[in-house]
Design an enzyme around this catalytic site. Structure first.
Site, PDB file in Angstrom:
ATOM      1  N   GLN A  96       0.842  -1.205   0.000  1.00 14.56           N
ATOM      2  CA  GLN A  96       0.000   0.000   0.000  1.00 14.56           C
ATOM      3  C   GLN A  96       0.878   1.256   0.000  1.00 14.56           C
ATOM      4  O   GLN A  96       1.778   1.372   0.834  1.00 14.56           O
ATOM      5  CB  GLN A  96      -0.863  -0.023   1.267  1.00 14.56           C
ATOM      6  CG  GLN A  96      -1.870   1.092   1.384  1.00 14.56           C
ATOM      7  CD  GLN A  96      -2.654   0.982   2.695  1.00 14.56           C
ATOM      8  OE1 GLN A  96      -2.123   0.533   3.706  1.00 14.56           O
ATOM      9  NE2 GLN A  96      -3.915   1.382   2.688  1.00 14.56           N
ATOM     10  N   GLY A  97       0.617   2.175  -0.930  1.00 14.66           N
ATOM     11  CA  GLY A  97       1.353   3.438  -0.970  1.00 14.66           C
ATOM     12  C   GLY A  97       0.436   4.617  -0.741  1.00 14.66           C
ATOM     13  O   GLY A  97      -0.050   5.245  -1.681  1.00 14.66           O
ATOM     14  N   SER A 156       0.564   6.674   2.768  1.00 13.13           N
ATOM     15  CA  SER A 156       1.182   7.668   3.644  1.00 13.13           C
ATOM     16  C   SER A 156       2.318   8.388   2.934  1.00 13.13           C
ATOM     17  O   SER A 156       2.982   7.824   2.047  1.00 13.13           O
ATOM     18  CB  SER A 156       1.743   7.002   4.901  1.00 13.13           C
ATOM     19  OG  SER A 156       0.695   6.542   5.701  1.00 13.13           O
ATOM     20  N   SER A 166       4.206  -1.120   3.909  1.00 13.34           N
ATOM     21  CA  SER A 166       4.479  -2.455   4.461  1.00 13.34           C
ATOM     22  C   SER A 166       4.634  -3.456   3.326  1.00 13.34           C
ATOM     23  O   SER A 166       3.883  -3.412   2.349  1.00 13.34           O
ATOM     24  CB  SER A 166       3.343  -2.893   5.382  1.00 13.34           C
ATOM     25  OG  SER A 166       3.313  -2.060   6.516  1.00 13.34           O
ATOM     26  N   GLU A 181      -9.956  -2.422   5.899  1.00 13.72           N
ATOM     27  CA  GLU A 181      -8.752  -2.437   6.709  1.00 13.72           C
ATOM     28  C   GLU A 181      -9.097  -2.390   8.188  1.00 13.72           C
ATOM     29  O   GLU A 181      -8.478  -3.038   9.008  1.00 13.72           O
ATOM     30  CB  GLU A 181      -7.906  -1.224   6.323  1.00 13.72           C
ATOM     31  CG  GLU A 181      -6.524  -1.212   6.907  1.00 13.72           C
ATOM     32  CD  GLU A 181      -5.681  -0.072   6.312  1.00 13.72           C
ATOM     33  OE1 GLU A 181      -4.499  -0.031   6.624  1.00 13.72           O
ATOM     34  OE2 GLU A 181      -6.210   0.766   5.565  1.00 13.72           O
ATOM     35  N   ASN A 207      -5.267   4.971  16.403  1.00 11.24           N
ATOM     36  CA  ASN A 207      -6.448   4.758  17.253  1.00 11.24           C
ATOM     37  C   ASN A 207      -7.053   6.081  17.737  1.00 11.24           C
ATOM     38  O   ASN A 207      -8.235   6.129  18.080  1.00 11.24           O
ATOM     39  CB  ASN A 207      -6.093   3.834  18.410  1.00 11.24           C
ATOM     40  CG  ASN A 207      -5.958   2.395  17.926  1.00 11.24           C
ATOM     41  OD1 ASN A 207      -5.952   2.137  16.719  1.00 11.24           O
ATOM     42  ND2 ASN A 207      -5.863   1.461  18.858  1.00 11.24           N
ATOM     43  N   GLU A 208      -6.249   7.144  17.732  1.00 13.60           N
ATOM     44  CA  GLU A 208      -6.810   8.458  18.075  1.00 13.60           C
ATOM     45  C   GLU A 208      -7.774   8.909  16.974  1.00 13.60           C
ATOM     46  O   GLU A 208      -8.869   9.405  17.255  1.00 13.60           O
ATOM     47  CB  GLU A 208      -5.692   9.496  18.266  1.00 13.60           C
ATOM     48  CG  GLU A 208      -4.895   9.318  19.546  1.00 13.60           C
ATOM     49  CD  GLU A 208      -4.023   8.059  19.554  1.00 13.60           C
ATOM     50  OE1 GLU A 208      -3.580   7.626  18.480  1.00 13.60           O
ATOM     51  OE2 GLU A 208      -3.815   7.510  20.650  1.00 13.60           O
TER      52      GLU A 208
END
Lengths: 377, 404
Positions: free
Chosen positions: B125-126, B128, B160, B243, B387-388
Site C-alpha cells: 500500500q502506498g 502515507s 508495508s 482495513e 487509534n486516536e
C-alpha cells in the site's frame, strides 16, 4: 450460527422498553429511594399482569416456557431505565430454580414440595422470591459463621430484598436451600444506592429444605448473566445521556463534546459496550443450552464440558459488562463535571446502580479469577 | 439465537482443519520481511492457492470457494489455531481486493485478481507520505495527465511489504485545484515502473518491512486507474472500511494468541518447575511466573478475544442480511489492535527475564515468538488510521458529537 433474536423476542423487548420509559422515569426511580420495599409495587403488578413474571416458568407450571434468550433484552431494557425491580432475583434466578426443584419433586424432599407452592405464587406475583447464591471462584462459598460464640450452624449472607421477600433461595457449600421468610432473620444494611434493599440474612441450613436437583452453579450463572445484561443497559443509558449533555454544554465558546479529550472518553465507553453486549447475549444462550442439557442428560457434550463452557461464557460476559458499566460510570461522571456530582442531577441514580450491579453476582475481577480457574490456570 | 454451527459449517471447518494439519510447515518460515523469507511465504501462498484455500471468500473464478462470511471467520479461526505462516499477500487480498471487487472494470478484475490470489503478484500500500499520515488527505504526490498516461512526482512512505512487493496501490493528487478530498485518484503501479525507486526501510525489528517510494516523472497508464479520476478518496475509504473492520484482522488470530497465552500461564504456574524449596525463588524468576495479576490479565485477554469473536459473528450476520458495517468498523480496529498489544505484553511480563530473548536465544519461549509478536502488535494502534483518529471517527460518526 444465528445471532439474531426472534421477531417475537424483539417485539417483547421493545414493548418492555416502552413500559419502562413511561412508567419508570427518573422521578419514579428516585421515589423508590423512600419506599419501604425499594421498588414500585404498582409497576411490578403491571408486569405480573403482562405475564412478564411468567417468562422463565415452564408451561406446565402455568408459565410461558421461555429461557435466558427471552430474558436478556428485558434485563438490558430494565438497566437502561435503572428500573429498581426484583427482576433479577425473582424472574431470572428465583423462578427457574423453583421450577427445577419442582421437577425433582419425585424425590419427595420437603424443599421440592414447597417450591411447587411458591412457584405458582411467584408466577402470579402474589409472592416475592429473592436469591443469594454464591459460586466457587467468585465469592468464596465456605459459609460464614455469625461469630465464634454463636451457634456455629448460623450462616450469614447479604441478600437484596431479603426482608421484603416471602421466600429466599440461599446457598451453602454448593447446595441451594429454600428458606421461608420466617426461617431467617434480616438486618437491613443501607446501600449507597437507595433503591437497593440489602439485608444481612442469618439462617441455618436445614437439610429438609435443600433444593435437590438444582445446580447452585447454574443458578449463580443465571444471576450473573442477568446482572451483566442490566450493566450493559445502565452503561448504554449513561452514554446516551452524556452524549446529549456534552453536545449542549458549552465552554470556551463551543460544545464540550467537540473537544478530543471528551470524545475519546465517550468513544471508549461506546467501544466497551459494543464488545460486552454480544458476549452477554452469547452467555444467555449458553445458560439456556446448559439448562436444557441438565434436564435432558447429555447427547453430544459431556455434562462437565457443558458446565465449564457455560461458566466460561458467563464469567467472560459478566467481567466485560461490569467493566463497561464501571467505565461508563467513571467517564460519564467526568464528562458531566460538577453537575453530575450533585444529588439533584439524575446521573447519580444510574451511577449508583452501576456501582452496585457491577460488583453483585461477582465483580469483574472475581469473574476473571473464576475464568482463569476454568481455563486451567 | 443459536450459536452452534450448522452441519455445513462444521464440514467446512473440518475440511480446512485437516488440510492445514497435513500441509502447515513444521518448521517456522523466515521473517517475510527478509528476501528469503518473503519468497518462502510466496511459495506458501501458492500452495494455499493450489488447494483453493488462499481466498476462500472470493468467487470461484478467481480461485475462491464463494464461502459465507461465517465460514470465512471459521477458516480464520482454524488458520491461526494451526500455527500456519503469516499471510504475505494480506495487503492485496484483504485491503485492495475488496476495492477491486467494488470499483474495478471487468478488465482490471480479470487482470489483477487471479495473480493476487495465487501469490504471483504481492501488493503493498502506498498511501502515507512524510507529511500526510493521520491527515491522509494532505498528500501531495502529483499525477499529471499526459494523454493516456499519468506522470508522477513525489514520495510515499511506510509501505508495508514494499521492499519486495510486485505492485503498489497508491493514492495520488490529480487535481491540485480541487477541494483536497476531491482532487485525488487511485492508481495501481508496478514496481518496475521507470522513474520509480523503491528504498527499503528497516522497521523497529531491524528487518526491511517498510519501503519508501520515490516517483520522478514516473509514467503510469490510465488502464491502471481504479475508479474514476478524482474519486480516489471515495475509493480509498472503501479500502479503509476493509482495513479497519472484518477483513484485515479476523478474530481467529487473536483467539489463537489468547489460547497460547493461556498455555503459557498454565506452564508458568506448574509446580513441577520448582524443584525444591531452596531454589524455588531462583527457578521461578528464571522460568517466569504466573502471578495473580498475570492471571487476571490472561483472563481479560481471553474474554476480549471471545468478545471480538461474537462481535464479528454478529456483524457477519448483519452484513449477510444486507446491512452495511460503516463507522462501527472503527470500534473493531481499536479493539483488536489494543488487545493484540495486551496479549503479548502480558506474556512478556510473565516471562520475566526471558522476555527480552529473540529467536536467536536458545532459552526463548516459543522461539522468541512473544517478542516478535509484541513488536508487530505495537504497529497496530498506529497503522490503518491511528487509534486516536478511530476514536474521533467513533465519537463523530457513531455518537454524533460535533466535529469542531
Amino acid at each position: 450460527m444465528k445471532f439474531a433474536f426472534t421477531e417475537e423476542q424483539q417485539v417483547f423487548a421493545e414493548t418492555l422498553s416502552d413500559v419502562f420509559a413511561k412508567r419508570c422515569p427518573p422521578e419514579a426511580v428516585r421515589a423508590c429511594w423512600d419506599s419501604p420495599v425499594g421498588y414500585s409495587e404498582d409497576l411490578w403488578g403491571t408486569l405480573a399482569e403482562m405475564g412478564v413474571l411468567a417468562i422463565t416458568a415452564p408451561e406446565d407450571a402455568g408459565g410461558l416456557g421461555g429461557d435466558e434468550r427471552d430474558l436478556v433484552q428485558l434485563m438490558e431494557a430494565a438497566g437502561r431505565a435503572a428500573a429498581p425491580l426484583p427482576l433479577l432475583e425473582h424472574v431470572a434466578v428465583g423462578i427457574p430454580a423453583l421450577a427445577e426443584a419442582k421437577g425433582a419433586a419425585a424425590e419427595g424432599a420437603e424443599g421440592a414440595a414447597a417450591s411447587q407452592h411458591w412457584l405458582s405464587q411467584a408466577i402470579s406475583g402474589e409472592a416475592l422470591v429473592t436469591a443469594g447464591v454464591r459460586d466457587k471462584g467468585t465469592v468464596r462459598d465456605k459459609g460464614t459463621a455469625r461469630d465464634k460464640n454463636a451457634d456455629s450452624s448460623t450462616q450469614i449472607q447479604y441478600v437484596n430484598y431479603a426482608a421484603q421477600a416471602d421466600v429466599a433461595i440461599l446457598s451453602y457449600q454448593g447446595e441451594l436451600y429454600l428458606a421461608d421468610r420466617k426461617d431467617y432473620t434480616t438486618y437491613e444494611q443501607p446501600s449507597v444506592d437507595g433503591t437497593r434493599r440489602i439485608a444481612r440474612v442469618e439462617w441455618s441450613p436445614d437439610a429438609a429444605t435443600r433444593l435437590a436437583g438444582v445446580s447452585a452453579s447454574l443458578t449463580f450463572d443465571r444471576g450473573a448473566t442477568a446482572a451483566a445484561a442490566y450493566c450493559v443497559g445502565l452503561a448504554q443509558h449513561m452514554l446516551d445521556a452524556t452524549v446529549e449533555y456534552v453536545k449542549e454544554r458549552e465552554q470556551f465558546g463551543k460544545p464540550v463534546g467537540s473537544y478530543q479529550a471528551v470524545k475519546h472518553h465517550l468513544a471508549d465507553v461506546a467501544k466497551a459496550i459494543s464488545f460486552a453486549r454480544p458476549s452477554v447475549y452469547a452467555a444467555a444462550w449458553a445458560v439456556s443450552q446448559s439448562a436444557v442439557l441438565q434436564r435432558a442428560g447429555s447427547e453430544n457434550i459431556t455434562p462437565e464440558n457443558a458446565v465449564s463452557d457455560r461458566a466460561q461464557y458467563v464469567s467472560a460476559a459478566k467481567s466485560l459488562a461490569s467493566d463497561a458499566a464501571d467505565l461508563a460510570a467513571a467517564k460519564c461522571l467526568q464528562c458531566h463535571g460538577a453537575i453530575g456530582y450533585t444529588f439533584e442531577h439524575d446521573l447519580q441514580l444510574w451511577l449508583k446502580r452501576a456501582w452496585t450491579t457491577s460488583v453483585s453476582w461477582g465483580s469483574a475481577s472475581q469473574h476473571r479469577h473464576r475464568l482463569a480457574t476454568l481455563l486451567g490456570i | 439465537m443459536d450459536l452452534t454451527f450448522t452441519p455445513a459449517e462444521q464440514t467446512f471447518r473440518d475440511e480446512i482443519r485437516s488440510w492445514l494439519r497435513a500441509n502447515t510447515p513444521t518448521e517456522p518460515l523466515k521473517s517475510m520481511d527478509t528476501p528469503d523469507g518473503f519468497e518462502q511465504h510466496r511459495e506458501w501462498e501458492k500452495k494455499l492457492f493450489a488447494a483453493g484455500w488462499s481466498v476462500p471468500a472470493w468467487p470461484e473464478k478467481y480461485g475462491g470457494r464463494d464461502c459465507s462470511l461465517v465460514e470465512w471467520l471459521l477458516y480464520e479461526e482454524e488458520y491461526w489455531a494451526s500455527d500456519a505462516p503469516g499471510r504475505v499477500s494480506a495487503n492485496g487480498v484483504s485491503l485492495l481486493a475488496p476495492t477491486i471487487f467494488e470499483f474495478a472494470t471487468d478488465e482490471q478484475q480479470e487482470r489483477f485478481l487471479l495473480p493476487m490470489a495465487s501469490g504471483e503478484e504481492i501488493w503493498s500500500q502506498g498511501w502515507s507520505e512524510p507529511n500526510a499520515g493521520s491527515d491522509l488527505a494532505a498528500l501531495s504526490t502529483r499525477a499529471v495527465r499526459d494523454g493516456e498516461w499519468f506522470v508522477l512526482n513525489g514520495q510515499k512512505t511506510w509501505c508495508s511489504r514494499g521492499a519486495f512487493a510486485d505492485w503498489f496501490f497508491c493514492l495520488v493528487r490529480t487535481d491540485p485545484e480541487a477541494e483536497r478530498h476531491r482532487g485525488l485518484s487511485y492508481l495501481l503501479i508496478p514496481k518496475d515502473t521507470e522513474g520509480l525507486t523503491v528504498r527499503p526501510v528497516a522497521r523497529i525489528d531491524g528487518e526491511p518491512g517498510f519501503a519508501e517510494l520515490f516517483f520522478e516523472d514516473a509514467r503510469v497508464h490510465e488502464s491502471n486507474l481504479l475508479g474514476e479520476e478524482g474519486q480516489g478518496w471515495a475509493v480509498a475509504m472503501a479500502t479503509t472500511g476493509s482495513e479497519r473492520g472484518l477483513n484485515l484482522r479476523a478474530p481467529g488470530r487473536f483467539m489463537a494468541a489468547a489460547d497460547k497465552l493461556v498455555e503459557l500461564g498454565k506452564s508458568l504456574s506448574d509446580p513441577a518447575l520448582v524443584n525444591s524449596a531452596e531454589d524455588a525463588t531462583e527457578t521461578e524468576v528464571a522460568a517466569g511466573t504466573t502471578d495473580a495479576v498475570a492471571r487476571d490479565e490472561i483472563a481479560r485477554c481471553w474474554a476480549e478475544s471471545r468478545a471480538y469473536r461474537w462481535v464479528c459473528y454478529e456483524a457477519a450476520e448483519r452484513l449477510a442480511g444486507g446491512e452495511a458495517l460503516g463507522s462501527e468498523a472503527s470500534f473493531m480496529k481499536i479493539f483488536w489492535s489494543e488487545l493484540d498489544v495486551a496479549i503479548n505484553a502480558t506474556a512478556l511480563n510473565m516471562l520475566g527475564e526471558r522476555a527480552e530473548f529473540t529467536a536467536a536465544a536458545e532459552d526463548a519461549d516459543r522461539g522468541g515468538a512473544w517478542m516478535d509478536a509484541y513488536l508487530f502488535a505495537l504497529s497496530g494502534p498506529i497503522y490503518a488510521g491511528t487509534n486516536e483518529i478511530q476514536r474521533n471517527i467513533v465519537a463523530e460518526r457513531v455518537l454524533g458529537l460535533p466535529r469542531r
